[in-house]
Design a protein around this motif. Structure first.
Motif, PDB file in Angstrom:
ATOM      1  N   LYS A   1     -12.905 -13.176   4.729  1.00 38.94           N
ATOM      2  CA  LYS A   1     -12.445 -13.276   3.393  1.00 38.94           C
ATOM      3  C   LYS A   1     -11.012 -13.140   3.179  1.00 38.94           C
ATOM      4  O   LYS A   1     -10.530 -13.483   2.121  1.00 38.94           O
ATOM      5  CB  LYS A   1     -13.401 -12.406   2.429  1.00 38.94           C
ATOM      6  N   LYS A   2     -10.114 -12.369   4.223  1.00 35.83           N
ATOM      7  CA  LYS A   2      -9.111 -12.085   4.146  1.00 35.83           C
ATOM      8  C   LYS A   2      -8.727 -11.088   2.816  1.00 35.83           C
ATOM      9  O   LYS A   2      -7.652 -11.246   2.012  1.00 35.83           O
ATOM     10  CB  LYS A   2      -7.899 -13.392   3.993  1.00 35.83           C
ATOM     11  N   THR A   3      -9.226 -10.022   2.901  1.00 33.99           N
ATOM     12  CA  THR A   3      -9.222  -8.808   1.743  1.00 33.99           C
ATOM     13  C   THR A   3      -9.066  -7.804   2.588  1.00 33.99           C
ATOM     14  O   THR A   3      -9.651  -7.378   3.695  1.00 33.99           O
ATOM     15  CB  THR A   3     -10.397  -8.956   0.932  1.00 33.99           C
ATOM     16  N   LEU A   4      -8.527  -6.914   1.794  1.00 30.82           N
ATOM     17  CA  LEU A   4      -8.398  -5.176   2.199  1.00 30.82           C
ATOM     18  C   LEU A   4      -9.022  -4.300   1.082  1.00 30.82           C
ATOM     19  O   LEU A   4      -8.367  -4.686   0.075  1.00 30.82           O
ATOM     20  CB  LEU A   4      -6.943  -5.070   2.443  1.00 30.82           C
ATOM     21  N   ARG A   5      -9.790  -3.444   1.308  1.00 29.73           N
ATOM     22  CA  ARG A   5     -10.324  -2.609   0.332  1.00 29.73           C
ATOM     23  C   ARG A   5      -9.544  -1.278   0.275  1.00 29.73           C
ATOM     24  O   ARG A   5      -9.367  -0.686   1.373  1.00 29.73           O
ATOM     25  CB  ARG A   5     -11.725  -2.183   0.614  1.00 29.73           C
ATOM     26  N   VAL A   6      -9.348  -0.856  -0.763  1.00 29.86           N
ATOM     27  CA  VAL A   6      -8.602   0.626  -0.891  1.00 29.86           C
ATOM     28  C   VAL A   6      -9.510   1.370  -1.740  1.00 29.86           C
ATOM     29  O   VAL A   6      -9.958   1.084  -3.085  1.00 29.86           O
ATOM     30  CB  VAL A   6      -7.281   0.420  -1.525  1.00 29.86           C
ATOM     31  N   ASN A   7     -10.078   2.458  -0.965  1.00 20.85           N
ATOM     32  CA  ASN A   7     -10.976   3.480  -2.024  1.00 20.85           C
ATOM     33  C   ASN A   7     -10.859   4.786  -1.560  1.00 20.85           C
ATOM     34  O   ASN A   7     -11.483   5.518  -1.945  1.00 20.85           O
ATOM     35  CB  ASN A   7     -12.454   2.960  -1.843  1.00 20.85           C
ATOM     36  N   LYS A   8      -9.810   5.102  -0.755  1.00 20.66           N
ATOM     37  CA  LYS A   8      -9.616   6.462  -0.260  1.00 20.66           C
ATOM     38  C   LYS A   8      -8.189   6.857  -0.035  1.00 20.66           C
ATOM     39  O   LYS A   8      -7.370   5.838   0.024  1.00 20.66           O
ATOM     40  CB  LYS A   8     -10.540   6.947   0.761  1.00 20.66           C
ATOM     41  N   SER A   9      -7.748   7.907   0.265  1.00 20.11           N
ATOM     42  CA  SER A   9      -6.299   8.167   0.675  1.00 20.11           C
ATOM     43  C   SER A   9      -6.473   9.272   1.785  1.00 20.11           C
ATOM     44  O   SER A   9      -7.415  10.170   1.593  1.00 20.11           O
ATOM     45  CB  SER A   9      -5.467   8.790  -0.526  1.00 20.11           C
TER      46      SER A   9
ATOM     47  N   ILE B   1      -7.547  15.383   5.447  1.00 16.04           N
ATOM     48  CA  ILE B   1      -8.202  15.480   4.192  1.00 16.04           C
ATOM     49  C   ILE B   1      -8.282  14.062   3.677  1.00 16.04           C
ATOM     50  O   ILE B   1      -7.310  13.425   3.824  1.00 16.04           O
ATOM     51  CB  ILE B   1      -7.355  16.202   3.206  1.00 16.04           C
ATOM     52  N   ILE B   2      -9.240  13.345   3.385  1.00 13.31           N
ATOM     53  CA  ILE B   2      -9.785  12.338   2.933  1.00 13.31           C
ATOM     54  C   ILE B   2      -9.943  12.361   1.368  1.00 13.31           C
ATOM     55  O   ILE B   2     -10.966  13.173   1.028  1.00 13.31           O
ATOM     56  CB  ILE B   2     -10.834  11.475   3.601  1.00 13.31           C
ATOM     57  N   THR B   3      -9.434  11.839   0.361  1.00 10.03           N
ATOM     58  CA  THR B   3      -9.568  11.778  -0.835  1.00 10.03           C
ATOM     59  C   THR B   3      -9.707  10.603  -1.740  1.00 10.03           C
ATOM     60  O   THR B   3      -9.730   9.610  -1.009  1.00 10.03           O
ATOM     61  CB  THR B   3      -8.525  12.814  -1.534  1.00 10.03           C
ATOM     62  N   THR B   4     -10.200  10.651  -2.990  1.00  9.81           N
ATOM     63  CA  THR B   4     -10.109   9.432  -3.850  1.00  9.81           C
ATOM     64  C   THR B   4      -8.534   8.920  -3.786  1.00  9.81           C
ATOM     65  O   THR B   4      -7.648   9.896  -3.748  1.00  9.81           O
ATOM     66  CB  THR B   4     -10.850   9.538  -5.061  1.00  9.81           C
ATOM     67  N   PRO B   5      -8.414   7.771  -4.255  1.00 11.69           N
ATOM     68  CA  PRO B   5      -6.992   7.420  -4.211  1.00 11.69           C
ATOM     69  C   PRO B   5      -6.265   8.072  -5.639  1.00 11.69           C
ATOM     70  O   PRO B   5      -6.768   8.691  -6.400  1.00 11.69           O
ATOM     71  CB  PRO B   5      -7.152   5.746  -4.498  1.00 11.69           C
TER      72      PRO B   5
ATOM     73  N   LEU C   1       0.781  -1.125  -0.036  1.00  7.66           N
ATOM     74  CA  LEU C   1      -0.125  -0.203  -0.024  1.00  7.66           C
ATOM     75  C   LEU C   1       0.991   1.184   0.166  1.00  7.66           C
ATOM     76  O   LEU C   1       1.829   1.250   0.503  1.00  7.66           O
ATOM     77  CB  LEU C   1      -0.931   0.049   1.313  1.00  7.66           C
ATOM     78  N   ARG C   2       0.302   2.165  -0.619  1.00  7.52           N
ATOM     79  CA  ARG C   2       0.767   3.552  -0.291  1.00  7.52           C
ATOM     80  C   ARG C   2       0.783   4.153   1.197  1.00  7.52           C
ATOM     81  O   ARG C   2      -0.357   3.694   1.435  1.00  7.52           O
ATOM     82  CB  ARG C   2       0.344   4.708  -1.467  1.00  7.52           C
ATOM     83  N   ILE C   3       1.421   5.125   1.622  1.00  7.60           N
ATOM     84  CA  ILE C   3       1.196   5.361   3.222  1.00  7.60           C
ATOM     85  C   ILE C   3      -0.005   6.183   3.185  1.00  7.60           C
ATOM     86  O   ILE C   3      -0.879   5.865   3.996  1.00  7.60           O
ATOM     87  CB  ILE C   3       2.356   6.374   3.466  1.00  7.60           C
ATOM     88  N   GLY C   4      -0.556   7.122   2.203  1.00 10.15           N
ATOM     89  CA  GLY C   4      -1.825   7.709   2.163  1.00 10.15           C
ATOM     90  C   GLY C   4      -2.943   6.586   2.173  1.00 10.15           C
ATOM     91  O   GLY C   4      -4.043   6.953   2.964  1.00 10.15           O
ATOM     92  N   GLU C   5      -2.843   5.485   1.610  1.00 13.79           N
ATOM     93  CA  GLU C   5      -3.842   4.390   1.379  1.00 13.79           C
ATOM     94  C   GLU C   5      -3.902   3.660   2.790  1.00 13.79           C
ATOM     95  O   GLU C   5      -5.155   3.314   3.409  1.00 13.79           O
ATOM     96  CB  GLU C   5      -3.669   3.444   0.327  1.00 13.79           C
ATOM     97  N   LEU C   6      -2.571   3.616   3.345  1.00 10.14           N
ATOM     98  CA  LEU C   6      -2.822   2.874   4.874  1.00 10.14           C
ATOM     99  C   LEU C   6      -3.556   3.637   5.828  1.00 10.14           C
ATOM    100  O   LEU C   6      -4.399   3.139   6.597  1.00 10.14           O
ATOM    101  CB  LEU C   6      -1.488   2.741   5.043  1.00 10.14           C
TER     102      LEU C   6
END
Length: 360
Positions: free
Chosen positions: A219-227, A236-240, A202-207
């Motif tokens: 399910k052992k999954t991780l969703r990335v939908n913001k940064s 500030i929360i933005t889109t990825p 992951l990018r640090i902003g995604e983390l």
């Protein structure tokens, strides 16, 4: 219209101009110490309003960022402003656009290439130099497109810097395990965050934007939908970074256990709560501190992402799958970024061809 002297001794510029719609408008500005300053303000304002290339570079910068302010994410805009205000504008600000030639650009490039930090003795990295030069190219492209500049002087001056670093600082599994098992690393947020970065890429902003509902332990999954970004004291929360950065990635059994144990220690954690409620400073500070304590070579936070990609490459994972996992817009980005670390690619290829051609 003429300028006026105020009762307090300062000067006021008040005049008419034609706006971009063709409408005649009036504007004014107060507080000039000298009459000449008020007159120059009027002249420069009219140059800008008339798309006159005799306006200064400083005026172009104002127009450029006014235009971009509605088109870019706030964090991207702030990054561009930082580069412009500190690395580019001081050299060009007082020059008229019509005075800036390829030789002027090359003079700025020499200054950038020769720069050495007085405290560290280090020069700018080749990738940072490339980023600065690209920003200068972009603003002159803007002037060509919208302000009747005949040509971009950067094109004749040539480019400097490199898109990708010649070498990447990465940690092997052994090095990362030494780091993460350090007795000095006691902060649970940092420890869990580092493991997530290394094992997911992951990018640090995604983390930092991850919430509890983004992690599915069954399910052992991780969703990335913001940064996440921290700008001027605000969260500030933005889109990825790109559309392809929106993704769901699988996590290992071990990382799922690490996260589950971490969640159990968080009091009253709600599904929309950030699971790493801090800024990147915590991680930047800890990676340097622990690496020094363990007598290891320190790497950047982003190098943990490179370390993950390098691990997948050496395990023989298909580049398309790596690209999707990292959230790259194109598989070419993955190949271009990591092509130099593919292990003995040519030797492997020739061994396969030799084996096949030898068979009867």
């Amino acid at each position: 219209m003429p300028v006026y002297k105020e009762e307090n001794g300062t000067w006021r510029a008040r005049f008419y101009y034609i706006d971009h719609t063709g409408k005649r408008r009036e504007t004014q500005k107060r507080g000039f110490k000298k009459k000449s300053e008020a007159q120059e303000y009027e002249r420069e304002f009219l140059r800008k309003a008339q798309y006159n290339i005799d306006m200064t570079f400083e005026s172009l910068v104002v127009l450029y960022f006014e235009d971009l302010s509605t088109r870019l994410k706030e964090n991207t805009l702030e990054t561009k402003k930082y580069l412009m205000e500190l690395k580019i504008a001081p050299f060009f600000n007082k020059l008229k656009l019509s005075e800036i030639t390829p030789n002027t650009i090359r003079a700025w490039q020499r200054k950038i290439l020769q720069y050495t930090n007085e405290k560290t003795g280090k020069k700018y990295s080749q990738t940072y130099i490339k980023t600065m030069n690209n920003q200068l190219v972009a603003i002159f492209n803007y002037a060509v497109r919208f302000y009747n500049l005949k040509e971009n002087p950067c094109h004749k001056a040539g480019s400097i810097g490199k898109k990708n670093a010649d070498e990447m600082n990465i940690w092997s599994i052994e090095e990362f395990k030494k780091f993460i098992s350090s007795e000095k690393l006691i902060n649970p947020i940092a420890k869990t965050g580092f493991q997530t970065l290394f094992w997911t890429g992951l990018r640090i902003g995604e983390l930092l934007a991850l919430t509890r509902e983004d992690i599915d332990l069954e399910k052992k999954t991780l969703r990335v939908n913001k940064s996440y970004q921290r700008l001027k004291g605000r969260d500030i929360i933005t889109t990825p970074k790109t559309p392809r950065s929106n993704r769901i990635i699988e996590i290992s059994d071990n990382l799922a256990n690490v996260l589950e144990n971490y969640f159990e220690k968080l009091y009253d954690l709600k599904k929309k709560d950030r699971i790493f409620p801090c800024t990147k400073y915590l991680f930047e500070h800890e990676i340097k501190r622990i690496a020094k304590a363990e007598n290891m070579e320190s790497i950047r936070l982003h190098d943990l992402r490179h370390s993950h990609a390098s691990l997948l490459i050496h395990l023989g994972v298909n580049p398309v799958l790596i690209s999707k996992r990292l959230g790259h817009e194109k598989v070419e980005t993955t190949l271009n970024t990591y092509s130099h670390i593919y292990p003995n690619a040519n030797i492997s290829m020739m061994n396969l061809l030799n084996d096949i051609s030898a068979k009867k």
